[in-house]
Each structure stands twice: as structure tokens, then as C-alpha cells.
Design an enzyme around this catalytic site. Structure first.
Site, mmCIF file in Angstrom:
data_model
loop_
_atom_site.group_PDB
_atom_site.id
_atom_site.type_symbol
_atom_site.label_atom_id
_atom_site.label_comp_id
_atom_site.label_asym_id
_atom_site.label_seq_id
_atom_site.Cartn_x
_atom_site.Cartn_y
_atom_site.Cartn_z
ATOM 1 C CE LYS A 67 7.531 11.501 -3.040
ATOM 2 N NZ LYS A 67 8.514 12.161 -2.175
ATOM 3 C CE1 TYR A 191 5.058 8.736 -1.199
ATOM 4 C CE2 TYR A 191 5.919 7.500 0.664
ATOM 5 C CZ TYR A 191 6.046 8.501 -0.267
ATOM 6 O OH TYR A 191 7.192 9.265 -0.278
#
Length: 310
Positions: A67, A191
Site C-alpha cells: 500500500k 488490489y
């Protein structure tokens, strides 16, 4: 205090003797199979020297540490417009909590909880196709680490796709509020691939150099000094979910954890540090990783809260 090499070696030896090592992330089958006795540590100094110990050369699933790199890419793509869709405040909740999205109109608290990182991924897909976004991420971390062998573990990505029901709930909920713009399955697939990046402690510490060196990596400008400082601030306040305050209290470094057992920590101007031990505490952070970082800071004085004598 001893040399950094001696300190790193000593900490790794001490970690071998720890009995209570936490619990692996058993909700992702490939992570559940990682032996609890693994421990690696790598420290990259500002002068480029690298010190490693334990299983520092073994790749592991970096999970939510990705992230940090996704946020860096998204800020490069859209700048401060990103903050219209994701906040910058600590969540005080679990990394996969859906509770706050109801009262805060679908805007996740920060880019380091799952909901926020899914929004960051959607932002990247506003300009790229999934394959292109995944390729961009791979090129970015390979360039940062100076290592083209870094890859995505497709088995982990597939397992996350098969078990990621809560992430689907988060994404669909935000889609209902208009925070997510793209196709939910495409966003989640991208993701999951980001989270499935496999890196060793050495590779991860090398990749984190730009946050240690004011936005530079190996002498090359990656991001501005101001942006590096702000990413570090977010790592300090939000990098460990509802355990972020305790991490700052005990260790005092910007850091980002992942449920694969890795932690990337930054001593600005001094060192980039990566630790890995797959056993997690109740908040989903590496138990031995935090213990090792606490000992490192105690023996070096690298906490950002330590007084610096000019």
C-alpha cells in the site's frame, strides 16, 4: 552499542529463542502454510551498506506493505486530488473494518486500511488497465530495489481472490457511495495482485530507501522531499491499523506492516529497515517483527523522538 552488523546479528539470534511467536494469517491458505520459526531482518544504511541476518533473503508475501508503493504511484498520478476520496486520519479499527464507512459516507479513513487501499487502486485504474497497473507496480518496486527478480506470487493472488469476501463487501459498499468508480472485480483483482508481491527483507529494505532519503533512492529522485515526508507521516500514524499508536510509542519510526509478517520501517536520513516473521499479534502485525524493531531502536537511538544533538 556495537556496530549495526553486530546489532542486527544479535537481534536475529535473540528472536530464535522467543517462544510465543504469534499466529499466522490462516484465512489466506498460502500464508497459513508459512513456518512460524522464520525470521529475517535487513538494514540499509544511508551510505548504501546493507546488513542482514536470519531469513533475510527469502521472499515472503508483503501484503499491505504494498500500500505504501501504491500510494506513492497514485499521488504521482493525481496528486492531492487523491484526498477527495480517502482520508488521512488513523482508523482506530481493524484493517478490514466496514463500520466507519457507514457514518463517514463511504470515505475510508486512510490509504493504509483495506478500504483506503482499494480506493487507491481504483484511482490508478482511472488511467490504466489492470494489467498495466500491475506491470507499473512491478516495474516500480524492481527499480527501487534494483532487482528484476521481484515477482507476484500468483498462488497468493488466487487465494485472496477466492477468500476475499470482506474486501468485496468494502468495495461494493464504497461503490454504492460513489467512492469507487470502476468495476469492483477489476479493482479487487488488481488490489489482490499488489498484495501478493513477494519480496525478501533485503529487497524490501532497498525498496524503502526513497522514504529514508527524502524521496531519493540510490541518488535518483523518486518523489519530492515534501511527499516523502508526508508518506512517512501517514506511516507513523496509520501504518499499523489499530496498533499504530502502540507502535509509535514503543518504536518511534514510520512503518508499514502486512499480514504476511513483514514490516518496513524508516529512520529518516539514517536507514531503511525490513523485518519478517509470519506470526501476528491480535492487530495483524508481526509479533517478532515489532519486538526486533523495538530492540533495534533501543540499541541505536534511531527513534524520531530521540533528541538530535547538532
Amino acid at each position: 552499542m556495537g556496530s549495526i552488523a553486530e546489532i542486527v546479528t544479535a537481534i536475529a539470534e535473540e528472536m530464535r529463542e522467543v517462544g510465543s511467536r504469534g499466529t499466522v494469517a490462516d484465512y489466506i491458505p498460502p500464508l497459513a502454510a508459512v513456518p512460524l520459526d522464520k525470521f529475517g531482518m535487513a538494514v540499509v544504511m544511508a551510505d548504501g551498506t546493507v546488513h542482514t541476518a536470519g531469513d533475510a533473503e527469502e521472499p515472503f508475501s508483503i501484503q499491505s506493505i504494498s500500500k505504501v508503493f501504491a500510494l506513492t504511484l497514485a499521488l504521482g498520478a493525481v496528486g492531492d486530488q487523491l484526498w477527495e476520496r480517502v482520508g488521512r486520519e488513523p482508523s482506530g479499527s481493524a484493517f478490514n473494518s466496514i463500520v466507519q464507512l457507514e457514518t463517514e459516507h463511504g470515505i475510508p479513513r486512510n490509504p493504509f486500511i483495506n478500504a483506503g487501499a482499494i480506493v487507491v487502486t481504483d484511482v490508478l485504474l482511472g488511467r490504466l488497465q489492470p494489467r498495466e497497473a500491475i506491470g507499473q507496480m512491478l516495474r516500480f518496486v524492481r527499480e527501487l530495489a534494483g532487482d528484476d527478480s521481484i515477482a507476484i506470487d500468483e498462488m497468493v493472488a488466487a487465494a485472496e481472490r477466492e477468500t476475499g469476501f470482506r474486501n468485496r463487501a468494502l468495495a461494493n459498499y464504497m461503490r454504492a457511495f460513489g467512492t469507487i468508480h470502476g468495476d469492483v472485480e477489476l479493482v479487487l483483482g488488481t488490489y489482490f495482485h499488489f498484495c501478493a508481491l513477494a519480496m525478501s527483507c533485503r529487497q524490501l529494505a532497498l525498496a524503502g530507501r526513497y522514504l529514508m532519503d527524502g524521496g531519493r533512492s540510490d541518488g535518483h529522485r523518486v518523489i519530492s522531499e515534501k511527499r516523502a515526508r508526508r508518506i512517512n507521516a501517514l506511516m507513523m500514524s496509520c501504518g499499523h491499523y489499530d496498533n499504530s499508536g502502540d507502535f509509535a510509542y514503543r518504536i518511534g519510526l514510520p512503518g508499514k506492516s502486512g499480514v504476511g509478517g513483514g514490516i518496513l520501517a524508516v529512520a529518516p536520513g539514517i536507514a531503511s529497515v525490513a523485518v519478517w516473521s509470519p506470526g501476528l499479534n491480535e492487530s495483524g502485525n508481526s509479533r517478532l517483527g515489532q519486538m526486533a524493531l523495538e530492540r533495534l531502536v533501543q540499541r541505536t537511538g534511531w527513534s524520531v523522538f530521540e533528541p538530535r544533538i547538532p
